[in-house]
Design an enzyme around this catalytic site. Structure first.
Site, PDB file in Angstrom:
ATOM      1  N   GLN A 343       0.834  -1.187   0.000  1.00 10.62           N
ATOM      2  CA  GLN A 343       0.000   0.000   0.000  1.00 10.62           C
ATOM      3  C   GLN A 343       0.875   1.245   0.000  1.00 10.62           C
ATOM      4  O   GLN A 343       1.935   1.272   0.632  1.00 10.62           O
ATOM      5  CB  GLN A 343      -0.958   0.028   1.194  1.00 10.62           C
ATOM      6  CG  GLN A 343      -2.218  -0.774   0.952  1.00 10.62           C
ATOM      7  CD  GLN A 343      -3.305  -0.488   1.957  1.00 10.62           C
ATOM      8  OE1 GLN A 343      -3.063  -0.384   3.145  1.00 10.62           O
ATOM      9  NE2 GLN A 343      -4.531  -0.377   1.474  1.00 10.62           N
ATOM     10  N   THR A 514       1.097  -3.098   7.292  1.00 11.84           N
ATOM     11  CA  THR A 514       1.371  -4.532   7.257  1.00 11.84           C
ATOM     12  C   THR A 514       0.476  -5.180   6.208  1.00 11.84           C
ATOM     13  O   THR A 514       0.216  -6.378   6.243  1.00 11.84           O
ATOM     14  CB  THR A 514       1.178  -5.138   8.660  1.00 11.84           C
ATOM     15  OG1 THR A 514       1.944  -4.358   9.599  1.00 11.84           O
ATOM     16  CG2 THR A 514       1.681  -6.570   8.756  1.00 11.84           C
ATOM     17  N   HIS A 515       0.018  -4.380   5.253  1.00 15.80           N
ATOM     18  CA  HIS A 515      -0.939  -4.833   4.244  1.00 15.80           C
ATOM     19  C   HIS A 515      -0.214  -5.333   2.999  1.00 15.80           C
ATOM     20  O   HIS A 515      -0.326  -4.758   1.919  1.00 15.80           O
ATOM     21  CB  HIS A 515      -1.909  -3.698   3.895  1.00 15.80           C
ATOM     22  CG  HIS A 515      -2.546  -3.105   5.097  1.00 15.80           C
ATOM     23  ND1 HIS A 515      -2.988  -1.804   5.153  1.00 15.80           N
ATOM     24  CD2 HIS A 515      -2.835  -3.645   6.316  1.00 15.80           C
ATOM     25  CE1 HIS A 515      -3.506  -1.558   6.348  1.00 15.80           C
ATOM     26  NE2 HIS A 515      -3.419  -2.660   7.056  1.00 15.80           N
ATOM     27  N   THR A 516       0.545  -6.397   3.166  1.00 11.56           N
ATOM     28  CA  THR A 516       1.234  -7.014   2.035  1.00 11.56           C
ATOM     29  C   THR A 516       0.307  -8.050   1.408  1.00 11.56           C
ATOM     30  O   THR A 516      -0.407  -8.764   2.112  1.00 11.56           O
ATOM     31  CB  THR A 516       2.540  -7.671   2.489  1.00 11.56           C
ATOM     32  OG1 THR A 516       2.243  -8.705   3.440  1.00 11.56           O
ATOM     33  CG2 THR A 516       3.463  -6.653   3.146  1.00 11.56           C
ATOM     34  N   ASN A 554      -3.411  -4.950  -4.769  1.00  3.24           N
ATOM     35  CA  ASN A 554      -3.946  -4.430  -3.508  1.00  3.24           C
ATOM     36  C   ASN A 554      -4.871  -3.255  -3.757  1.00  3.24           C
ATOM     37  O   ASN A 554      -4.780  -2.564  -4.774  1.00  3.24           O
ATOM     38  CB  ASN A 554      -2.831  -4.012  -2.555  1.00  3.24           C
ATOM     39  CG  ASN A 554      -3.243  -4.147  -1.095  1.00  3.24           C
ATOM     40  OD1 ASN A 554      -4.397  -4.454  -0.789  1.00  3.24           O
ATOM     41  ND2 ASN A 554      -2.304  -3.938  -0.198  1.00  3.24           N
TER      42      ASN A 554
END
Length: 588
Positions: A343, A514-516, A554
């Protein structure tokens, strides 16, 4: 070991969901979690848990990077180096995983994000998507997932207000969201003073603010499993912490109390899975090999293996187990590791007039105000020349004493001038967050590092990632647009703090999210995806892979809402289709 019907690898949100659903179906389920046992009564005791030094600074709930980490490089011909300190993303560890220390931001995906490539090609033409960008459609629609979004929200006790209830638009909710079958299970959290000011400024600037959906209960609530949650008390210790109020939804506060009482469920913490074992054909999993708390290597037979770890760990385990063909960015062949995404984070800092008292110590993990006017495809991208959008929100996370030290640009980093600036800005500075979507690219991927190994002698996962011009243009546009809210708030001054700017390199030293996502993406074709629409491996049908590793790219939202919905969607397919006739649920 005695054979199990199901073995779950990792025990966070998806592990808890699959454990609950499959034990309800009568299966004997074992969950293997490499970290410590964690539960609310023992790991969220007040006042011990509100320790900023232990949890936010030293990362008590995070993975031990001295034993296992990832390596990072910018380009396919660069040398990767280990990620030795938690910065850009925070790898959870222990029962609950990152679902224990998350903030609770609980969004649904916008419908067009699930058919992204088709949407852009139909609206802007096939040439609008630049060469080298590998965005895909999800093989499932919003309408198909809607009941499962609802299910997850009701398990979590999520607070919020519907904006589109069966096609009927409702004031105070998100006017851009897909239709809902039910309102949120609990009302919106009360807005703090800062959120009220941002809401008013957004309306004056022509935006459409709504109550941010939060997996922080606003009232006492009992979920469908019979687990009770309490109302949030705005203590400001959500991010990085377990919730001592039983208010923030986590596996521990919503599912685990029921699961642990079941005779057909077992949870083994401190069990590091090394690989998924395959038979001589390579087309069937026979179980897993793991190292237990005593250091013994153990083979656990199972009929069904479900990978329910964090996104990066899912991809690494597939690569270590030889399931699926590894992706090669130079040829474009292979699938495991492709379409990694992140992100693009930024924000607008707002300094309000002197005398404003925001009382920032009153905070929740996710409650506040959101704006979606620049998210997804809710605006005309045609003349702008970029793909994607961003969710916008103001959420006051708390005013903790070590990290809550805001200052204006140009302030010295230490000394009396710094102290004076912190004193001046603490009560009157607020942040409007910008969470930008990130597209997938041919030169961004995950594979096994040829040099570095973990404590068990296995190759580390290697991340090849850098920012692209598309995301820099996106964040520049969003920053300019959201500055209009700051202007409407009559701020003394404001400034944009985007991390992604033209020519900027990805920097792991600073926390971003932590939005992998990606690496084991879902799709309709085994030549271009790792799992099918039910998250079942194309290559090994008795292996399913949960989590954000399935995302082809994403979105601007936090991923947990979609992760939970997909887990319930997959669990239903396993229960109603796979168990009756084990084998591929979708024909290649």
């Amino acid at each position: 070991m005695k054979k199990k019907d199901v073995v779950l690898i990792g025990f966070g949100w998806t592990g808890a969901i699959l454990g609950q659903e499959l034990t309800e179906a009568g299966l004997d389920v074992l969950a293997l979690e490499r970290g410590e046992m964690r539960d609310t009564p023992t790991d969220a005791r007040y006042p011990q848990v509100i320790d900023e030094l232990a949890y936010s600074i030293r990362g008590k709930l995070y993975q031990d990077l001295s034993r296992e980490t990832v390596t990072v490089r910018h380009g396919v011909d660069d040398l990767a180096v280990p990620y030795r300190q938690h910065g850009s993303f925070l790898l959870g560890n222990g029962v609950g995983g990152a679902g224990l220390h998350w903030n609770g931001m609980h969004y649904r995906v916008l419908p067009e994000e699930l058919q992204l490539r088709t949407r852009y090609e139909q609206r802007y033409g096939r040439n609008f998507i630049p060469e080298g960008m590998t965005i895909r459609d999800f093989p499932v629609t919003y309408d198909e997932l809607e009941p499962f979004f609802t299910r997850f929200e009701y398990v979590c006790g999520t607070s919020g207000k519907a904006g589109n209830l069966d096609g009927r638009k409702i004031e105070g909710g998100n006017p851009f969201e897909g239709p809902r079958s039910k309102d949120y299970p609990t009302p919106p959290l009360h807005n703090g003073y800062g959120a009220d000011l941002v809401w008013k400024g957004a309306v004056e600037a022509g935006f459409h603010p709504y109550y941010a959906p939060a997996a922080n209960c606003s009232t006492p609530y009992t979920n469908p499993y019979g687990v009770r949650l309490g109302p949030c008390n705005f203590c400001g210790f959500c991010e990085n912490y377990a919730c001592y109020m039983y208010s923030k939804a986590s596996p521990q506060t919503t599912i685990l109390p029921v699961l642990l009482r079941k005779p057909n469920f077992e949870l083994r913490p401190r069990s590091q899975v090394l690989k998924i074992n395959l038979d001589s054909t390579g087309k069937k999993a026979t179980g897993v090999t793991y190292v237990d708390a005593k250091g013994r290597e153990i083979f656990q037979p199972a009929d069904l293996v479900i990978v329910t770890a964090y996104q990066m760990h899912n991809v690494r385990l597939l690569l270590l187990s030889g399931i699926g063909k590894p992706y090669n960015p130079k040829t474009g062949e292979g699938v495991v590791g492709m379409n990694y995404a992140y992100q693009a984070m930024g924000g607008v800092e707002v300094l309000l007039p002197s005398g404003t008292r925001l009382n920032p110590f009153i905070g929740t993990g996710a409650g506040g105000v959101s704006v979606d006017d620049v998210n997804g495809d809710q605006f005309d991208h045609g003349p702008l020349g970029f793909v994607g959008g961003a969710s916008v929100r103001h959420v006051r996370l708390g005013g903790r004493p070590i990290q809550m030290t805001p200052t204006v640009p140009g302030t010295p980093k230490w000394g009396s001038a710094w102290k004076s600036a912190v004193k001046d800005t603490y009560q009157r500075e607020l942040h409007i967050d910008l969470s930008g979507s990130v597209a997938a690219y041919q030169d961004v991927y995950l594979d096994l590092d040829p040099t570095y190994r973990d404590a068990y002698g296995q190759p580390l996962l290697r991340l090849t990632y850098n920012w692209h011009d598309n995301e820099a243009r996106l964040m520049h546009h969003v920053g300019d647009r959201i500055s209009e809210i700051a202007k409407a708030m009559n701020a003394e001054k404001y400034w944009v703090t985007n991390r992604v700017t033209p020519g900027a390199k990805y920097d792991v030293r600073f926390y971003q999210s932590t939005h992998t996502t990606g690496g084991a993406i879902m799709g309709a074709d085994p030549r271009t995806s790792v799992v099918n629409r039910y998250l079942q491996s194309w290559d090994v049908p008795n292996v399913f892979v949960m989590g954000a590793s399935a995302f082809p790219q994403n979105m601007g939202y936090n991923p947990t809402g979609l992760v939970g919905a997909l887990a319930y969607w997959s669990a239903k397919a396993i229960r109603e289709q796979y168990l009756k006739n084990p084998g591929p649920l979708v024909q290649a």
